[in-house]
Write a protein that holds these residues in place. Structure first.
Motif, PDB file in Angstrom:
ATOM      1  N   ALA A 120      77.180  72.866  96.119  1.00 48.88           N
ATOM      2  CA  ALA A 120      77.718  73.576  94.944  1.00 48.88           C
ATOM      3  C   ALA A 120      77.137  72.963  93.675  1.00 48.88           C
ATOM      4  O   ALA A 120      76.966  71.749  93.579  1.00 48.88           O
ATOM      5  N   VAL A 121      76.845  73.844  92.709  1.00 47.58           N
ATOM      6  CA  VAL A 121      76.160  73.401  91.489  1.00 47.58           C
ATOM      7  C   VAL A 121      76.552  74.300  90.319  1.00 47.58           C
ATOM      8  O   VAL A 121      76.862  75.479  90.510  1.00 47.58           O
ATOM      9  N   VAL A 122      76.568  73.734  89.119  1.00 43.53           N
ATOM     10  CA  VAL A 122      76.673  74.551  87.904  1.00 43.53           C
ATOM     11  C   VAL A 122      75.254  74.708  87.357  1.00 43.53           C
ATOM     12  O   VAL A 122      74.567  73.728  87.104  1.00 43.53           O
ATOM     13  N   LEU A 123      74.821  75.954  87.221  1.00 46.03           N
ATOM     14  CA  LEU A 123      73.504  76.249  86.643  1.00 46.03           C
ATOM     15  C   LEU A 123      73.732  76.811  85.248  1.00 46.03           C
ATOM     16  O   LEU A 123      74.545  77.711  85.067  1.00 46.03           O
ATOM     17  N   GLY A 124      73.030  76.261  84.258  1.00 47.98           N
ATOM     18  CA  GLY A 124      73.197  76.745  82.881  1.00 47.98           C
ATOM     19  C   GLY A 124      72.834  78.212  82.747  1.00 47.98           C
ATOM     20  O   GLY A 124      72.451  78.878  83.707  1.00 47.98           O
ATOM     21  N   THR A 125      72.936  78.708  81.540  1.00 44.71           N
ATOM     22  CA  THR A 125      72.549  80.099  81.294  1.00 44.71           C
ATOM     23  C   THR A 125      71.778  80.182  79.981  1.00 44.71           C
ATOM     24  O   THR A 125      72.050  79.430  79.043  1.00 44.71           O
ATOM     25  N   ALA A 126      70.808  81.098  79.934  1.00 39.97           N
ATOM     26  CA  ALA A 126      70.040  81.312  78.704  1.00 39.97           C
ATOM     27  C   ALA A 126      70.448  82.610  78.013  1.00 39.97           C
ATOM     28  O   ALA A 126      69.875  82.983  76.997  1.00 39.97           O
ATOM     29  N   VAL A 127      71.459  83.283  78.556  1.00 41.51           N
ATOM     30  CA  VAL A 127      71.910  84.539  77.960  1.00 41.51           C
ATOM     31  C   VAL A 127      72.599  84.245  76.626  1.00 41.51           C
ATOM     32  O   VAL A 127      73.330  83.263  76.486  1.00 41.51           O
ATOM     33  N   SER A 128      72.338  85.079  75.630  1.00 44.70           N
ATOM     34  CA  SER A 128      72.898  84.912  74.284  1.00 44.70           C
ATOM     35  C   SER A 128      72.614  83.517  73.738  1.00 44.70           C
ATOM     36  O   SER A 128      73.485  82.819  73.232  1.00 44.70           O
ATOM     37  N   ASN A 129      71.369  83.118  73.883  1.00 44.39           N
ATOM     38  CA  ASN A 129      70.960  81.762  73.522  1.00 44.39           C
ATOM     39  C   ASN A 129      70.849  81.555  72.010  1.00 44.39           C
ATOM     40  O   ASN A 129      70.723  80.429  71.536  1.00 44.39           O
ATOM     41  N   GLY A 130      70.893  82.650  71.280  1.00 48.87           N
ATOM     42  CA  GLY A 130      70.828  82.526  69.823  1.00 48.87           C
ATOM     43  C   GLY A 130      69.391  82.548  69.325  1.00 48.87           C
ATOM     44  O   GLY A 130      68.441  82.468  70.091  1.00 48.87           O
ATOM     45  N   PRO A 131      69.218  82.661  68.004  1.00 48.73           N
ATOM     46  CA  PRO A 131      67.879  82.723  67.421  1.00 48.73           C
ATOM     47  C   PRO A 131      67.175  81.370  67.521  1.00 48.73           C
ATOM     48  O   PRO A 131      67.805  80.360  67.822  1.00 48.73           O
ATOM     49  N   THR A 132      65.880  81.367  67.263  1.00 52.47           N
ATOM     50  CA  THR A 132      65.140  80.101  67.189  1.00 52.47           C
ATOM     51  C   THR A 132      65.794  79.213  66.133  1.00 52.47           C
ATOM     52  O   THR A 132      66.034  79.656  65.016  1.00 52.47           O
ATOM     53  N   PRO A 133      66.112  77.963  66.500  1.00 49.52           N
ATOM     54  CA  PRO A 133      66.797  77.099  65.534  1.00 49.52           C
ATOM     55  C   PRO A 133      65.903  76.754  64.341  1.00 49.52           C
ATOM     56  O   PRO A 133      64.676  76.834  64.434  1.00 49.52           O
ATOM     57  N   ALA A 134      66.548  76.386  63.241  1.00 46.74           N
ATOM     58  CA  ALA A 134      65.801  75.855  62.098  1.00 46.74           C
ATOM     59  C   ALA A 134      65.239  74.497  62.498  1.00 46.74           C
ATOM     60  O   ALA A 134      65.831  73.794  63.314  1.00 46.74           O
ATOM     61  N   LEU A 135      64.110  74.129  61.919  1.00 44.57           N
ATOM     62  CA  LEU A 135      63.447  72.882  62.283  1.00 44.57           C
ATOM     63  C   LEU A 135      64.384  71.676  62.158  1.00 44.57           C
ATOM     64  O   LEU A 135      64.423  70.811  63.032  1.00 44.57           O
ATOM     65  N   GLU A 136      65.176  71.647  61.103  1.00 44.35           N
ATOM     66  CA  GLU A 136      66.049  70.478  60.904  1.00 44.35           C
ATOM     67  C   GLU A 136      67.189  70.412  61.930  1.00 44.35           C
ATOM     68  O   GLU A 136      67.861  69.397  62.061  1.00 44.35           O
ATOM     69  N   ASP A 137      67.390  71.511  62.667  1.00 39.72           N
ATOM     70  CA  ASP A 137      68.451  71.528  63.683  1.00 39.72           C
ATOM     71  C   ASP A 137      67.940  71.185  65.090  1.00 39.72           C
ATOM     72  O   ASP A 137      68.708  71.188  66.047  1.00 39.72           O
ATOM     73  N   ALA A 138      66.644  70.890  65.214  1.00 40.96           N
ATOM     74  CA  ALA A 138      66.096  70.568  66.542  1.00 40.96           C
ATOM     75  C   ALA A 138      66.642  69.225  67.017  1.00 40.96           C
ATOM     76  O   ALA A 138      66.744  68.276  66.240  1.00 40.96           O
ATOM     77  N   TYR A 139      67.000  69.146  68.315  1.00 37.68           N
ATOM     78  CA  TYR A 139      67.582  67.920  68.883  1.00 37.68           C
ATOM     79  C   TYR A 139      66.514  66.978  69.455  1.00 37.68           C
ATOM     80  O   TYR A 139      66.835  65.895  69.913  1.00 37.68           O
ATOM     81  N   ASP A 140      65.274  67.427  69.529  1.00 35.02           N
ATOM     82  CA  ASP A 140      64.253  66.624  70.204  1.00 35.02           C
ATOM     83  C   ASP A 140      62.884  67.021  69.655  1.00 35.02           C
ATOM     84  O   ASP A 140      62.712  68.118  69.135  1.00 35.02           O
ATOM     85  N   PRO A 141      61.873  66.150  69.795  1.00 40.18           N
ATOM     86  CA  PRO A 141      60.570  66.427  69.174  1.00 40.18           C
ATOM     87  C   PRO A 141      59.807  67.579  69.815  1.00 40.18           C
ATOM     88  O   PRO A 141      58.999  68.232  69.159  1.00 40.18           O
ATOM     89  N   LYS A 142      60.063  67.865  71.081  1.00 41.69           N
ATOM     90  CA  LYS A 142      59.305  68.949  71.725  1.00 41.69           C
ATOM     91  C   LYS A 142      59.775  70.310  71.207  1.00 41.69           C
ATOM     92  O   LYS A 142      58.962  71.188  70.910  1.00 41.69           O
ATOM     93  N   SER A 143      61.091  70.476  71.094  1.00 48.53           N
ATOM     94  CA  SER A 143      61.598  71.713  70.482  1.00 48.53           C
ATOM     95  C   SER A 143      61.031  71.867  69.077  1.00 48.53           C
ATOM     96  O   SER A 143      60.574  72.950  68.687  1.00 48.53           O
ATOM     97  N   ALA A 144      61.038  70.771  68.319  1.00 49.30           N
ATOM     98  CA  ALA A 144      60.531  70.811  66.944  1.00 49.30           C
ATOM     99  C   ALA A 144      59.065  71.246  66.911  1.00 49.30           C
ATOM    100  O   ALA A 144      58.658  72.060  66.072  1.00 49.30           O
ATOM    101  N   GLU A 145      58.293  70.717  67.843  1.00 45.48           N
ATOM    102  CA  GLU A 145      56.867  71.061  67.918  1.00 45.48           C
ATOM    103  C   GLU A 145      56.684  72.572  68.106  1.00 45.48           C
ATOM    104  O   GLU A 145      55.841  73.203  67.466  1.00 45.48           O
ATOM    105  N   HIS A 146      57.488  73.167  68.993  1.00 48.82           N
ATOM    106  CA  HIS A 146      57.352  74.604  69.263  1.00 48.82           C
ATOM    107  C   HIS A 146      57.951  75.471  68.151  1.00 48.82           C
ATOM    108  O   HIS A 146      57.464  76.574  67.898  1.00 48.82           O
ATOM    109  N   ILE A 147      58.981  74.973  67.470  1.00 51.06           N
ATOM    110  CA  ILE A 147      59.510  75.714  66.318  1.00 51.06           C
ATOM    111  C   ILE A 147      58.412  75.804  65.250  1.00 51.06           C
ATOM    112  O   ILE A 147      58.123  76.867  64.712  1.00 51.06           O
ATOM    113  N   LYS A 148      57.760  74.655  65.003  1.00 51.89           N
ATOM    114  CA  LYS A 148      56.679  74.607  64.003  1.00 51.89           C
ATOM    115  C   LYS A 148      55.512  75.514  64.369  1.00 51.89           C
ATOM    116  O   LYS A 148      54.917  76.166  63.517  1.00 51.89           O
ATOM    117  N   ALA A 149      55.176  75.538  65.657  1.00 53.07           N
ATOM    118  CA  ALA A 149      53.990  76.285  66.107  1.00 53.07           C
ATOM    119  C   ALA A 149      54.265  77.779  66.286  1.00 53.07           C
ATOM    120  O   ALA A 149      53.360  78.557  66.557  1.00 53.07           O
TER     121      ALA A 149
END
Length: 304
Positions: free
Chosen positions: A15-44
């Motif tokens: 048994a496992v809980v699998l996350g969901t990407a449904v209603s994930n929301g818009p692309t976050p603002a750069l200052e709201d990124a939690y990690d450098p990889k997300s930030a890299e893709h927001i910028k690009a």
């Protein structure tokens, strides 16, 4: 009632809980990124879109169905990232431990209350407020609990430092019969190739006695060597900086014989098959843009 049981990373999953990407929301603002990889893709302008991520997660759900694994999903919160269930809680033995995560993410745990309500309340634990631990940093293995951490005095300057030494100590108190071993991980708020967000971003046991490891994810060479000695050099698959960046160590074991892996991990997947492991390949490259992969999006509840 759910009879929780997680003693390691590779016993047969039930048994496992699998996350969901449904209603994930818009692309976050750069200052709201939690990690450098997300930030890299927001910028690009290459941050993943919801439809692609939903398709990727459904591919994983289909693999779980194929192996008759019971899958729980979070209740939907509108416009909210609920992909990385490993961050919000983890199970060791028969205990469900709520993580003290970034305060912006409190709602995520409430979205799996329908699962938590099926667990004996005495087995649902919340750590002291100053003890920070996220599930991606915690791995039970044999008699050990292996934990990624960051011990630097500048801990609070790193949004990428998610587990502190108070968290490590809290785990040792909860599981006195196991040896909790901590590993200092390399952190960077700006360069994802030099940032091990969690222990599972640079290390993971797989199969009966094998492991995937990225040496430069560890700040202290002796700690890396300790792991190499634990598994034996011949049982270890060393990944490169670029493979670490693409999250090669963040696959997910259904059992000692079966893993779910990203379809582009050609070198790793070939090695796994050479070890006699069945590799269920899925597309997960879009999700990986948020610096998480298969292990990050799953919260195992029961293994045999």
């Amino acid at each position: 009632m759910l009879q929780l049981n997680i003693i390691n990373e590779t016993a047969p999953l039930k048994a496992v809980v699998l996350g969901t990407a449904v209603s994930n929301g818009p692309t976050p603002a750069l200052e709201d990124a939690y990690d450098p990889k997300s930030a890299e893709h927001i910028k690009a302008g290459t941050y993943p879109v919801e439809a692609d991520m939903v398709a990727e997660m459904e591919a994983v759900a289909a693999v779980f169905k194929k192996y008759n694994i019971e899958v729980y999903r979070p209740k939907l919160i509108e416009d909210y990232n609920q992909i990385f269930t490993r961050d919000i809680a983890f199970v060791i033995e028969d205990k469900f431990i709520k993580a003290n995560i970034l305060p912006d993410r409190d709602e995520e745990i409430e979205a799996i209350n329908h699962v938590i309500e099926q667990i004996d309340p005495e087995k649902v634990l919340t750590l002291p407020e100053d003890a920070h631990v996220e599930g991606g940093d915690v791995m039970p293995y044999k008699n050990y609990i292996l934990v990624g951490t960051y011990k630097g005095k500048d801990y609070k300057n790193f949004i990428t430092a998610r587990t502190n030494m108070k968290g490590v100590e809290a785990l040792q108190e909860l599981f006195p019969h196991r040896e909790v071993v901590s590993f200092s991980l390399r952190k960077s708020n700006t360069e994802p190739r030099d940032n091990a967000l969690h222990l599972d971003c640079c290390f993971q046991p797989v199969g009966k006695d094998k492991a995937i490891i990225y040496k430069d994810g560890f700040l202290i060479e002796e700690e890396y060597n300790w792991l190499v000695n634990l598994f034996g050099r011949e049982n270890i698959f060393e990944i490169t900086r670029e493979e670490m960046y693409n999250m090669n160590s963040n696959i997910f074991s259904i059992s000692e014989e079966v893993v779910i892996s990203e379809k582009n991990f050609t070198r790793l997947n070939a090695w796994l098959r050479a070890q006699g492991i069945t590799v269920e390949e899925v597309p997960y490259a879009e999700i990986s843009k948020q610096e998480g992969l298969l292990r990050c999006t799953t919260l195992p509840l029961i293994r045999e």
